[in-house]
Design a protein around this motif. Structure first.
Motif, mmCIF file in Angstrom:
data_model
loop_
_atom_site.group_PDB
_atom_site.id
_atom_site.type_symbol
_atom_site.label_atom_id
_atom_site.label_comp_id
_atom_site.label_asym_id
_atom_site.label_seq_id
_atom_site.Cartn_x
_atom_site.Cartn_y
_atom_site.Cartn_z
ATOM 1 N N PHE A 53 -37.566 73.533 107.306
ATOM 2 C CA PHE A 53 -38.023 73.454 105.924
ATOM 3 C C PHE A 53 -37.959 72.013 105.438
ATOM 4 C CE2 PHE A 53 -35.973 77.555 106.569
ATOM 5 C CZ PHE A 53 -36.918 78.442 106.089
ATOM 6 N N TYR A 54 -38.696 71.717 104.381
ATOM 7 C CA TYR A 54 -38.632 70.398 103.749
ATOM 8 C C TYR A 54 -38.932 70.530 102.266
ATOM 9 C CZ TYR A 54 -43.637 70.203 103.089
ATOM 10 O OH TYR A 54 -44.896 70.469 102.642
ATOM 11 N N THR A 55 -38.486 69.543 101.519
ATOM 12 C CA THR A 55 -38.853 69.433 100.117
ATOM 13 C C THR A 55 -38.937 67.960 99.775
ATOM 14 O OG1 THR A 55 -38.387 70.206 97.863
ATOM 15 C CG2 THR A 55 -36.497 69.486 99.165
ATOM 16 N N THR A 56 -39.727 67.641 98.782
ATOM 17 C CA THR A 56 -39.799 66.273 98.279
ATOM 18 C C THR A 56 -39.447 66.298 96.800
ATOM 19 O OG1 THR A 56 -42.166 66.490 97.837
ATOM 20 C CG2 THR A 56 -41.537 65.517 99.946
ATOM 21 N N ALA A 60 -42.326 60.227 92.204
ATOM 22 C CA ALA A 60 -43.570 60.213 92.976
ATOM 23 C C ALA A 60 -43.419 61.000 94.276
ATOM 24 C CB ALA A 60 -43.986 58.777 93.259
ATOM 25 N N ALA A 61 -42.532 61.988 94.281
ATOM 26 C CA ALA A 61 -42.251 62.802 95.471
ATOM 27 C C ALA A 61 -41.942 61.911 96.671
ATOM 28 C CB ALA A 61 -43.415 63.744 95.759
ATOM 29 N N GLN A 62 -41.146 60.866 96.417
ATOM 30 C CA GLN A 62 -40.864 59.885 97.460
ATOM 31 C C GLN A 62 -39.585 60.169 98.241
ATOM 32 O OE1 GLN A 62 -40.512 59.407 94.189
ATOM 33 N NE2 GLN A 62 -38.642 58.282 93.785
ATOM 34 N N ASP A 63 -38.757 61.082 97.779
ATOM 35 C CA ASP A 63 -37.513 61.417 98.465
ATOM 36 C C ASP A 63 -37.695 62.749 99.197
ATOM 37 O OD1 ASP A 63 -36.472 59.169 97.200
ATOM 38 O OD2 ASP A 63 -35.658 60.329 95.547
ATOM 39 N N THR A 64 -37.290 62.801 100.449
ATOM 40 C CA THR A 64 -37.517 63.976 101.289
ATOM 41 C C THR A 64 -36.194 64.531 101.796
ATOM 42 O OG1 THR A 64 -39.618 63.057 102.034
ATOM 43 C CG2 THR A 64 -38.686 64.813 103.361
ATOM 44 N N ILE A 83 -33.426 62.010 102.795
ATOM 45 C CA ILE A 83 -33.951 60.676 103.058
ATOM 46 C C ILE A 83 -34.656 60.157 101.798
ATOM 47 C CG2 ILE A 83 -35.395 59.303 104.610
ATOM 48 C CD1 ILE A 83 -35.164 61.766 106.561
ATOM 49 N N PRO A 84 -33.932 59.393 100.977
ATOM 50 C CA PRO A 84 -34.577 58.814 99.788
ATOM 51 C C PRO A 84 -35.475 57.650 100.196
ATOM 52 C CG PRO A 84 -32.308 58.098 99.920
ATOM 53 C CD PRO A 84 -32.510 59.057 101.046
ATOM 54 N N LYS A 85 -36.358 57.253 99.308
ATOM 55 C CA LYS A 85 -37.314 56.181 99.595
ATOM 56 C C LYS A 85 -36.613 54.865 99.903
ATOM 57 C CE LYS A 85 -41.185 53.623 97.696
ATOM 58 N NZ LYS A 85 -42.008 53.369 96.532
ATOM 59 N N GLU A 86 -35.595 54.542 99.187
ATOM 60 C CA GLU A 86 -34.952 53.237 99.341
ATOM 61 C C GLU A 86 -33.883 53.240 100.432
ATOM 62 O OE1 GLU A 86 -36.101 50.511 97.801
ATOM 63 O OE2 GLU A 86 -37.612 51.768 96.857
ATOM 64 N N LYS A 91 -27.462 62.049 106.526
ATOM 65 C CA LYS A 91 -27.945 62.783 107.695
ATOM 66 C C LYS A 91 -26.766 63.435 108.370
ATOM 67 C CE LYS A 91 -31.815 59.672 108.545
ATOM 68 N NZ LYS A 91 -32.505 58.836 109.532
ATOM 69 N N GLY A 92 -26.911 64.750 108.652
ATOM 70 C CA GLY A 92 -25.793 65.428 109.279
ATOM 71 C C GLY A 92 -26.110 66.820 109.767
ATOM 72 N N THR A 93 -25.046 67.546 110.068
ATOM 73 C CA THR A 93 -25.168 68.878 110.654
ATOM 74 C C THR A 93 -24.674 69.945 109.691
ATOM 75 O OG1 THR A 93 -22.993 68.685 111.683
ATOM 76 C CG2 THR A 93 -24.889 67.997 112.999
ATOM 77 N N LEU A 94 -25.198 71.144 109.889
ATOM 78 C CA LEU A 94 -24.810 72.315 109.111
ATOM 79 C C LEU A 94 -24.123 73.314 110.028
ATOM 80 C CD1 LEU A 94 -28.153 72.845 107.182
ATOM 81 C CD2 LEU A 94 -25.984 72.155 106.149
#
Length: 161
Positions: A53-56, A60-64, A83-86, A91-94
């Motif tokens: 799955f993904y979401t932004t 400007a929907a720049q962060d994913t 993963i933000p734009k800047e 990042k990790g595990t569930l």
């Protein structure tokens, strides 16, 4: 006359293309719920199933945020990457458990050279994943899942790569 002949040829071609080369001998072409793993997701996700799955978000929907889940019975493992734009990605595990269509997991992630954990809660909804949002805890100075909130962060399904 030529118009009628052309029309008849077009109709014949359309009918021929619709019949196809079906090898279904029983004539049943109806898609059943059990034919698709995602159709079963809201009720009882399939054993050994992988979901992505993904979401932004952002102005400007720049962060994913990407979430991949491996469901095996009531055990859930996977990855979650914000993963933000800047900068300052997480990042990790569930690792967690599935009860009905609710997943409660611990997200162990790295950010800015350090590591941390955050409890997260998701709900499988067919071809979507919904998450309870975070809130800031002034006592600890950290984010935590807002258990009183609804599942308002919506992720859309994508193909796993």
């Amino acid at each position: 006359m030529k118009f009628k002949l052309g029309l008849i040829c077009c109709i014949a071609l359309a009918v021929a293309s619709c019949t196809g080369n079906s090898t279904n001998k029983d004539g049943d072409t109806t898609l059943k719920k059990e034919d698709t793993a995602m159709a079963n997701a809201p009720d009882a996700p399939a054993v050994n199933m992988e979901y992505c799955f993904y979401t932004t978000e952002g102005t400007a929907a720049q962060d994913t945020t990407k979430v991949s889940l491996h469901v095996n019975g009531n055990k859930v493992t996977g990855d979650m990457n914000w993963i933000p734009k800047e900068k300052d990605a997480r990042k990790g595990t569930l690792m967690g458990n599935l009860n009905g269509n609710v997943i409660k997991a611990l997200w162990s992630y790295g950010q800015e050279g350090g590591t941390d954990t955050l409890s997260v809660e998701f709900q499988l909804r067919g071809n979507q994943l919904a998450q309870k949002p975070y809130k800031y805890d002034a006592k600890t100075g950290k984010q935590q899942t807002d258990n009183a909130a609804g599942y308002t962060v919506i992720y859309n399904m994508k193909n796993c790569k």
